[in-house]
Design a protein around this motif. Structure first.
Motif, short mmCIF file in Angstrom:
data_model
loop_
_atom_site.label_atom_id
_atom_site.label_comp_id
_atom_site.label_asym_id
_atom_site.label_seq_id
_atom_site.Cartn_x
_atom_site.Cartn_y
_atom_site.Cartn_z
N THR A 1 -4.56 8.22 -24.06
CA THR A 1 -3.76 8.36 -24.72
C THR A 1 -2.48 7.66 -24.52
O THR A 1 -1.70 7.13 -25.34
N PHE A 2 -2.14 7.02 -23.12
CA PHE A 2 -1.10 6.26 -23.08
C PHE A 2 -0.91 4.89 -23.51
O PHE A 2 -0.05 4.16 -23.72
N CYS A 3 -2.35 4.47 -24.11
CA CYS A 3 -2.39 3.12 -24.80
C CYS A 3 -2.74 3.05 -26.10
O CYS A 3 -2.70 2.07 -26.86
N ALA A 4 -3.32 4.19 -26.67
CA ALA A 4 -3.56 4.36 -28.01
C ALA A 4 -2.38 4.48 -29.05
O ALA A 4 -1.20 5.14 -28.43
N SER A 5 -2.46 3.88 -30.14
CA SER A 5 -1.11 4.00 -31.12
C SER A 5 -0.94 5.31 -31.24
O SER A 5 0.19 6.06 -31.52
N GLY A 6 -2.12 6.10 -31.75
CA GLY A 6 -1.92 7.54 -31.99
C GLY A 6 -1.56 8.44 -30.77
O GLY A 6 -0.94 9.42 -31.04
N GLY A 7 -2.05 7.87 -29.75
CA GLY A 7 -1.76 8.57 -28.32
C GLY A 7 -0.30 8.59 -28.31
O GLY A 7 0.54 9.70 -27.87
N ARG A 8 0.37 7.42 -28.31
CA ARG A 8 2.10 7.30 -28.03
C ARG A 8 2.54 7.88 -29.13
O ARG A 8 3.69 8.48 -29.06
N ALA A 9 2.13 8.13 -30.24
CA ALA A 9 2.74 8.69 -31.68
C ALA A 9 2.94 10.37 -31.19
O ALA A 9 3.78 11.02 -31.49
N MET A 10 1.89 10.70 -30.53
CA MET A 10 1.87 12.01 -30.31
C MET A 10 2.81 12.41 -28.89
O MET A 10 3.45 13.49 -28.81
N LEU A 11 2.64 11.29 -27.97
CA LEU A 11 3.37 11.49 -26.89
C LEU A 11 4.87 11.66 -27.17
O LEU A 11 5.89 12.17 -26.70
N ALA A 12 5.37 10.85 -28.39
CA ALA A 12 6.45 10.90 -28.66
C ALA A 12 7.18 12.22 -29.13
O ALA A 12 8.42 12.55 -29.37
N PRO B 1 4.41 1.77 -16.31
CA PRO B 1 4.90 3.05 -16.67
C PRO B 1 6.26 3.03 -17.53
O PRO B 1 6.51 3.77 -18.59
N ASP B 2 7.14 2.03 -17.18
CA ASP B 2 8.31 1.86 -17.88
C ASP B 2 8.26 1.32 -19.14
O ASP B 2 8.89 1.85 -20.06
N ALA B 3 7.22 0.45 -19.31
CA ALA B 3 6.94 -0.05 -20.34
C ALA B 3 6.35 0.74 -21.55
O ALA B 3 6.72 0.90 -22.68
N ILE B 4 5.52 1.70 -21.12
CA ILE B 4 4.76 2.80 -21.66
C ILE B 4 6.08 3.69 -22.24
O ILE B 4 5.98 4.15 -23.47
N ARG B 5 6.95 3.94 -21.22
CA ARG B 5 7.94 4.84 -21.77
C ARG B 5 8.64 4.36 -23.02
O ARG B 5 9.29 4.98 -23.79
N GLU B 6 9.01 3.05 -22.86
CA GLU B 6 9.73 2.32 -23.94
C GLU B 6 9.07 2.49 -25.30
O GLU B 6 9.81 2.60 -26.21
N LYS B 7 7.95 2.33 -25.13
CA LYS B 7 7.22 2.29 -26.31
C LYS B 7 6.98 3.72 -26.85
O LYS B 7 7.10 3.98 -28.28
N VAL B 8 6.98 4.84 -26.10
CA VAL B 8 7.06 6.16 -26.73
C VAL B 8 8.57 6.50 -27.23
O VAL B 8 8.73 7.13 -28.36
N ARG B 9 9.56 5.76 -26.70
CA ARG B 9 11.06 5.83 -27.31
C ARG B 9 11.06 5.30 -28.42
O ARG B 9 11.65 5.82 -29.51
N GLU B 10 10.29 4.17 -28.59
CA GLU B 10 10.30 3.33 -29.91
C GLU B 10 9.58 4.27 -30.94
O GLU B 10 10.10 4.28 -32.06
N ALA B 11 8.38 4.78 -30.70
CA ALA B 11 7.85 5.66 -31.60
C ALA B 11 8.65 6.84 -31.95
O ALA B 11 8.68 7.40 -33.34
N ARG B 12 9.50 7.48 -30.92
CA ARG B 12 10.37 8.57 -31.33
C ARG B 12 11.44 7.96 -32.60
O ARG B 12 11.70 8.79 -33.44
N GLU B 13 11.90 6.81 -32.42
CA GLU B 13 12.76 6.15 -33.60
C GLU B 13 12.12 5.83 -34.57
O GLU B 13 12.87 6.18 -35.90
N GLY C 1 -0.25 4.29 -35.39
CA GLY C 1 -0.37 5.70 -35.16
C GLY C 1 0.50 6.43 -35.56
O GLY C 1 2.00 6.25 -35.31
N VAL C 2 0.43 7.54 -36.35
CA VAL C 2 1.36 8.52 -36.74
C VAL C 2 0.68 9.96 -36.30
O VAL C 2 -0.46 10.30 -36.52
N ALA C 3 1.65 10.73 -35.72
CA ALA C 3 1.08 12.09 -35.21
C ALA C 3 0.94 13.15 -36.41
O ALA C 3 1.94 13.15 -37.39
N ILE C 4 -0.11 13.87 -36.19
CA ILE C 4 -0.07 15.20 -37.07
C ILE C 4 0.39 16.46 -36.12
O ILE C 4 -0.25 16.51 -35.01
N THR C 5 1.02 17.39 -36.76
CA THR C 5 1.46 18.50 -35.97
C THR C 5 0.98 19.82 -36.49
O THR C 5 0.12 19.91 -37.71
#
Length: 269
Positions: A155-166, A193-205, A223-227
């Protein structure tokens, strides 16, 4: 690219909790352990290798393997080098896919998206520390693993995984990162971990996540999340292309809006 075996199993509890559960059938769990031995293998397994992977004695493993062979869930490798999963397992894969309402709703939307983008379009399902591909609509160039339904990546490195983490809380993101094995799949996989957190924040924006060569060398993926009905992420759309044909900015500008529109349509359905 390093090998990774991201096969998770449902949380069955500790042996003590299992022993206290009057409905828990230990023999079924042990048969599942035998089948799970194949998750990490790159070649047929000997009986001794199955026993070691399943955490049981060789004679016990022999009985389980014999039973599963009789039922069609394990077969001898054609070259007689060991055992491999049996054809009967595909029946259960089919059952899962045809009875999964999300996959059913998503399929026509994904096919239309694939016609529009002319790049690979995947549907992945969130399974805690990994995302599992449930649909793969191919483009003109693919590696073997990228064609397989059931393949999974962290999850931490997949584009869809990060979109869902966001779409999760910071506490949930931290929990997943803490339990993840942050090993690289390619030389470009972000594991800090800090770089992954930044990618998650970027996905939120942005409303989507972008990954460059983190799972497949030379590949760019959006990656784009489905809810689900509760607004929580359950799946993701991936659109993947080649960096030899696309600049990241152009790829995102071209395909992110289309993937977001498809994800919204699936989520509403």
């Amino acid at each position: 690219m390093t090998s990774w075996s991201p096969r998770a199993r449902p949380k069955a509890g500790t042996p003590e909790e299992q022993a206290r559960d009057p409905l828990f059938v230990r023999s079924i769990a042990r048969a599942a352990d035998v089948m799970a031995a194949f998750h990490k293998c790159d070649a047929p397994l000997t009986l001794a290798e199955i026993a070691a992977a399943a955490g049981m004695g060789k004679s016990t493993a022999q009985r389980f393997v014999h039973t599963l062979r009789q039922l069609g869930y394990i077969e001898r490798d054609p070259t007689d080098r060991g055992f491999v999963p049996g054809l009967r397992l595909l029946d259960h894969s089919l059952d899962y896919l045809r009875l999964n309402p999300l996959v059913e709703r998503a399929t026509p939307i994904l096919l239309e998206l694939r016609r529009n983008v002319r790049e690979r379009v995947d549907l992945s399902l969130l399974d805690d520390l990994r995302v599992v591909y449930a649909a793969r609509n191919q483009s003109k160039r693919e590696t073997f693993f990228a064609t397989l339904v059931g393949h999974s990546v962290p999850t931490f490195c997949a584009s869809g995984g990060r979109a869902m983490l966001a779409l999760l809380s910071d506490a949930e993101v931290e929990d997943i990162l803490a339990r993840s094995d942050l090993k690289p799949i390619t030389v470009k996989t972000i594991t800090d971990p800090d770089a992954i957190r930044e990618k998650v924040r970027e996905a939120r924006e942005l409303g989507y996540a972008l990954a460059l060569e983190e799972v497949v060398p030379g590949e760019i993926a959006i990656g784009v999340a489905i809810t689900g009905p509760d607004g929580r992420p359950v799946a993701a759309i991936h659109v993947a292309g080649s960096l030899s044909e696309w600049q990241p900015e152009d790829f995102a500008q071209r395909f992110a809006p289309l993937a977001q529109s498809a994800a919204r349509a699936i989520s509403r359905a």
